[in-house]
Design a protein around this motif. Structure first.
Motif, PDB file in Angstrom:
ATOM      1  N   LEU A  14       0.822  -1.207   0.000  1.00  0.00           N
ATOM      2  CA  LEU A  14       0.000   0.000   0.000  1.00  0.00           C
ATOM      3  C   LEU A  14       0.856   1.257   0.000  1.00  0.00           C
ATOM      4  CD1 LEU A  14      -2.804  -1.069   2.488  1.00  0.00           C
ATOM      5  CD2 LEU A  14      -3.054  -0.698   0.018  1.00  0.00           C
ATOM      6  N   PRO A  18      -0.834   3.518  -2.924  1.00  0.00           N
ATOM      7  CA  PRO A  18      -1.972   3.803  -2.047  1.00  0.00           C
ATOM      8  C   PRO A  18      -3.340   3.627  -2.716  1.00  0.00           C
ATOM      9  CG  PRO A  18      -0.297   5.489  -1.799  1.00  0.00           C
ATOM     10  CD  PRO A  18       0.105   4.642  -2.974  1.00  0.00           C
ATOM     11  N   LEU A  21      -5.919   0.903  -1.767  1.00  0.00           N
ATOM     12  CA  LEU A  21      -6.892   0.993  -0.670  1.00  0.00           C
ATOM     13  C   LEU A  21      -8.318   0.816  -1.188  1.00  0.00           C
ATOM     14  CD1 LEU A  21      -5.454   3.943   1.443  1.00  0.00           C
ATOM     15  CD2 LEU A  21      -5.638   1.543   2.146  1.00  0.00           C
ATOM     16  N   VAL A  85      -5.270  -7.392  -2.290  1.00  0.00           N
ATOM     17  CA  VAL A  85      -4.178  -6.416  -2.379  1.00  0.00           C
ATOM     18  C   VAL A  85      -2.892  -7.143  -2.772  1.00  0.00           C
ATOM     19  CG1 VAL A  85      -2.736  -4.796  -1.082  1.00  0.00           C
ATOM     20  CG2 VAL A  85      -5.221  -4.739  -0.830  1.00  0.00           C
TER      21      VAL A  85
END
Length: 102
Positions: A14, A18, A21, A85
């Motif tokens: 992350l 980012p 997210l 992720v």
């Protein structure tokens, strides 16, 4: 231990991207549309993630929380919204490291 190692790797990824997210937010929305199970925890995750998207300091706090070995962080990891992720290869690498280290 495995979940905690996964969350440390998630935090690292992350930090590199980012925008990932959004995967967690999408997971939360999907799961909450299906059931009320874990709703309180999912709402807490959503709040943390939304704050992290808006503020660099809150983003840092979220990354620290994902890496934290403290009881409250470990409890929240049991309701993780972060599947997707890490890709399969990344997840398998962590599983292998945890299995072979014991």
């Amino acid at each position: 231990m495995l979940s905690h190692e996964m969350h440390k790797a998630i935090a690292t990824k992350l930090e590199q991207n980012p925008a990932l997210l959004q995967i967690a937010l999408d997971n939360i929305d999907h799961w909450m549309s299906l059931s009320d199970d874990g709703k309180r925890h999912l709402l807490m995750w959503r709040e943390r993630i939304l704050r992290a998207r808006e503020n660099p300091e809150e983003f840092r706090k979220l990354m620290d929380f994902l890496r934290s070995p403290k009881e409250d962080a470990l409890e929240m990891q049991g309701y993780t919204p972060f599947p997707g992720v890490l890709d399969k290869e990344e997840s398998n690498r962590i599983i292998d490291l945890c299995v072979y280290s014991h």
